[in-house]
Scaffold this active site. Structure first.
Site, PDB file in Angstrom:
ATOM      1  CG  ASP A  37     -56.029   5.098  85.845  1.00 47.04           C
ATOM      2  OD1 ASP A  37     -56.991   4.373  85.481  1.00 47.04           O
ATOM      3  OD2 ASP A  37     -56.084   5.789  86.880  1.00 47.04           O
TER       4      ASP A  37
HETATM    5  C1  BGC Z   1     -59.342   4.690  87.752  1.00 47.82           C
HETATM    6  C2  BGC Z   1     -58.696   3.345  88.024  1.00 47.82           C
HETATM    7  C3  BGC Z   1     -59.574   2.240  87.511  1.00 47.82           C
HETATM    8  C4  BGC Z   1     -59.811   2.442  86.035  1.00 47.82           C
HETATM    9  C5  BGC Z   1     -60.694   1.401  85.404  1.00 47.82           C
HETATM   10  C6  BGC Z   1     -59.761   4.823  86.297  1.00 47.82           C
HETATM   11  O1  BGC Z   1     -60.554   5.952  86.130  1.00 47.82           O
HETATM   12  O2  BGC Z   1     -58.458   5.724  88.092  1.00 47.82           O
HETATM   13  O3  BGC Z   1     -58.438   3.206  89.397  1.00 47.82           O
HETATM   14  O4  BGC Z   1     -58.988   1.010  87.779  1.00 47.82           O
HETATM   15  O5  BGC Z   1     -60.450   3.703  85.846  1.00 47.82           O
HETATM   16  O6  BGC Z   1     -62.009   1.557  85.796  1.00 47.82           O
END
Ligand code: BGC
Length: 761
Positions: free
Chosen positions: A225
């Site tokens: 993530d």
């Molecule tokens: C989120 C993800 C997301 C990623 C990219 C993170 O803060 O938890 O779900 O895909 O950011 O934006």
């Protein structure tokens, strides 16, 4: 695929390390001419043209209803269509991987991202995720199944340490991931931010390697993530191939140093590079993108929204008669909530307002704002709305959870709607008995203050850009509502399963409720709920009949086929979601009262009757037994329950599992009499000796009469004592050893002559 050794031979250590850290907010370091481009997800393509910008407004894309709505359709075919449409839009922007779906289980209705997740039930979440991923990947765009695993709250999501028992992990929190990985083969899996059992999910060898790759055979790349990696070397060693976002030269250097100094095997880095190579090749295999038909996608978003809406209550008010004089009350008539907050936010290609859509059907409709943007109760607005409702034939009151209440990064603090909205509704309902509530939210709200005062409530969710048109379709009866809740609506937050344990203390969240999440909890505790899991009304009625099971007795591994007839007994075309739950009346481990194991959605004309067939495999009857570290189908009776919701079971049949899972011998020196008698190999050895053992115990401890005199039933007293402790009462001579006797019995039951120590050794 490029020959592995050629590829690895052609790369320096520095180049290999560089490939394992992103190049920008959204791209990987190019391998040859090709980088991989990613975008959020999940309910629309959040394509930010400048790859170095993460938070900026994205290019226009279809904003589909969010996952909570898609799940309420219980329609995998529709989820597949949405996946395919997202794939087409992603491909058109040159996006190779769309960051979704999110399959985390809704452990508490307060979860900030619940609008982005499917369900409280792992089977339903898994079925939808499989279909969605298959649809997406059919367009040559990869999925990123997220957030693996146990990211069930936003509170302290980057640090919270989840403590969970193995059974709940296996039965509740992993199955949706497992189904998606084993059946739909996503190109990537995204790790969660939080910790599990003390270890960050980004550095979790058990989750990322042992379970994901070892047990499930995942052949794709694990992506972090965004910003989840703290220790790049530990993460790589655990199985995390790609850190996002980048660049992060320091982490690249740490990988190089770790390999050079012998702290990270080169083979581990090579394996990650090869998996990233596979990802690049999968992306490169996509042909030229076809142009996107924005109108068709908008129409699909409308279909999904209409199918997702759940008619929670309807005392005959809906559908509305065409041309009725209706007051449309509430700001969200003109400013609908179409999605939630955070990284999933899509810039819609257009938005259908409920006002515009409804006005076409209800030209005499009158609008009243009802509640102000700042959410403070405004007596003038309430008065105006109440007057409009009084002067109309019916009122539709639109209530909405304020935008920023449902977002990534933090949870809701309670289930309440803004007091100004509740005040408005009660004032309108007091003068207009024909008042329906239209609820724009990504999850449950507390309705106790007003549910008894209105004849109809329609849950419209975070309904996507075409939600306005979909609302008109449903409210006017062009579409009969067919959505059903994919999560229980509780009466109050205090009733919810995780209430006492959520959000955790001192950085730890203990999932004390174990497997008892959602309806599994309410049913086991017999707690009343506002609306049960699986509930949803229609403008027509359905009759279930003639349940048949392909066999009344079966063995583990046999497939069972369950069929029934469903009739549309009303006047409108409608769709019904038939749900099959399994109940295990007696089992060695405590089990939920019932669990969803199959479902089907069937479309029926008025008067039409159809047979619906549902399949059950071994997993449908099994629980996860931590003792044996495996799924166990235990012999015995099971009830197959078929219903219209978790609490509306219409038909049932009993089946018997004759030969269950073959298990290794599990009796030990500590095993109780009850455990011996329940064990298929222990019972024949112990049962014949039991009267004698009981007699020996009684003579050492006193007769039955002596026990009765002190108010004790000797047989019950013995049942849960370890056999060895009972035999110890007979250790009256130095030649008799209770442990020796138990070992002998264990050996006979096992069929060999090893002592318990030798067996454990
Ligand atoms: C989120 C993800 C997301 C990623 C990219 C993170 O803060 O938890 O779900 O895909 O950011 O934006």
């Amino acid at each position: 695929m490029t020959d592995a050794s050629d590829l690895l031979d052609g790369l320096s250590l520095e180049q290999k390390a560089a490939l394992c850290v992103g190049a920008s907010a959204w791209t990987t370091v190019p391998e040859g001419a090709r980088a991989v481009r990613m975008s959020d997800g999940p309910h629309g393509v959040r394509f930010v043209a400048d790859e170095h910008l993460a938070g900026r407004e994205s290019e226009p894309a279809t904003c589909f209803p969010t996952a909570v709505a898609l799940a309420s359709t219980w329609n995998p075919l529709l989820a597949r269509e949405v996946g395919a449409a997202l794939g087409a839009e992603a491909a058109a922007c040159g996006v190779d991987v769309l960051l979704g779906p999110g399959v985390n289980i809704k452990r508490t209705p307060l979860g900030g991202r619940n609008f982005e997740y499917f369900s409280e039930d792992p089977y339903l979440a898994g079925e939808l995720a499989v279909a969605w991923i298959e649809g997406l990947q059919s367009r040559g765009v990869g999925a990123s199944l997220k957030h693996f695993a146990l990211n069930n709250q936003e509170f302290q999501r980057q640090s919270i340490d989840v403590e969970i028992d193995e059974r709940a992990l296996r039965e509740i929190y992993l199955p949706a991931f497992e189904a998606a990985v084993t059946r739909a083969r996503p190109w990537t899996v995204m790790c969660a931010y939080n910790r599990v059992a003390g270890q960050l999910c980004s550095q979790h060898p058990r989750l990322l390697s042992a379970i994901l790759r070892g047990e499930w055979g995942f052949d794709g790349a694990v992506v972090s993530d965004w910003g989840a990696v703290r220790d790049r070397v530990a993460a790589l060693a655990a199985g995390l191939d790609l850190e996002m976002p980048g660049p992060r030269p320091r982490h690249v250097q740490e990988l190089v140093t770790a390999v050079t100094e012998g702290n990270l095997p080169l083979a581990t880095l090579d394996a990650a590079v090869l998996r990233l190579q596979r990802l690049t090749e999968r992306a490169a295999a996509r042909g030229a993108a076809a142009p996107v038909d924005a109108d068709a996608h908008h129409a699909l978003a409308r279909r999904v929204a209409a199918e997702s809406m759940v008619l929670l209550k309807n005392d005959g008010l809906l559908p509305l008669a065409p041309g009725a004089r209706v007051a449309l009350v509430g700001r969200s008539v003109r400013e609908p909530k179409i999605q939630g907050g955070g990284s999933s936010r899509v810039n819609p290609t257009r938005v259908d307002l409920p006002w515009d859509a409804l006005l076409a059907d209800l030209p005499g409709a009158q609008y009243a704002e009802g509640w102000a943007a700042d959410l403070r109760p405004d007596p003038a607005l309430i008065r105006e709305a109440t007057d409009a409702a009084r002067a109309s034939e019916a009122a539709l009151v639109f209530l909405a959870l304020p935008g920023e209440l449902e977002s990534e990064g933090y949870d809701r603090t309670d289930l309440t709607l803004p007091p100004a909205q509740v005040e408005l509704l009660r004032s309108v309902a007091a003068v207009q008995p024909r008042t329906a509530v239209i609820l724009n939210s990504g999850g449950a709200v507390d309705m106790r203050a007003w549910i008894g005062e209105v004849p109809a409530v329609l849950q419209a969710w975070t309904m996507g850009q075409a939600g306005g048109g979909a609302l008109a379709d449903v409210l006017m009866g062009r579409v009969s509502p067919s959505g059903k809740l994919a999560e229980t609506f509780p009466l109050a937050i205090e009733d919810t399963p995780a209430y006492l344990a959520y959000p955790g203390e001192n950085g730890r969240a203990r999932y004390d409720e174990g497997c008892y999440v959602g309806y599994r909890y309410y049913e086991a505790r017999r707690r009343p709920v506002l609306f049960p899991f699986g509930h949803g009304l229609s403008y027509t009625t359905f009759v279930y009949d003639d349940l048949r099971v392909s066999a009344s007795s079966f063995d583990a591994g046999d497939a069972l086929s369950v069929s029934l007839s469903v009739a549309n007994s009303g006047e409108a075309l409608g769709q019904e979601i038939v749900q099959l739950y399994v109940h295990d009346p007696v089992s060695r481990l405590r089990r939920p009262v019932k669990e969803l194991k199959a479902f089907a959605k069937v479309t029926l004309q008025p008067g039409e009757v159809r047979r619906v067939t549902l399949e059950l495999g071994e997993r449908a009857f099994s629980y996860y037994d931590p003792l044996h570290a495996r799924w166990v189908a235990e012999p015995g009776d099971f009830d197959v329950l078929v219903g219209a919701s978790a609490s509306d079971i219409r038909l049932r049949a009993r089946v018997t599992l004759v030969h269950g899972t073959e298990l290794p011998f599990a009796l030990t020196r500590d095993s109780s009499v009850r455990e011996w008698l329940a064990d298929p190999r222990g019972e024949p050895v112990l049962a014949p000796m039991l009267p004698q053992i009981r007699h020996g115990m009684a003579s050492a401890m006193g007769s039955d009469q002596d026990h009765q005199a002190i108010g004790m039933d000797l047989d019950r007293f013995l049942m849960d004592m370890p056999l060895v402790s009972i035999l110890a009462f007979g250790e009256t001579s130095p030649d008799v050893s209770a442990v020796g006797l138990v070992d002998e019995l264990l050996a006979r039951a096992r069929g060999d002559d090893r002592t318990a120590e030798e067996v454990t050794a």
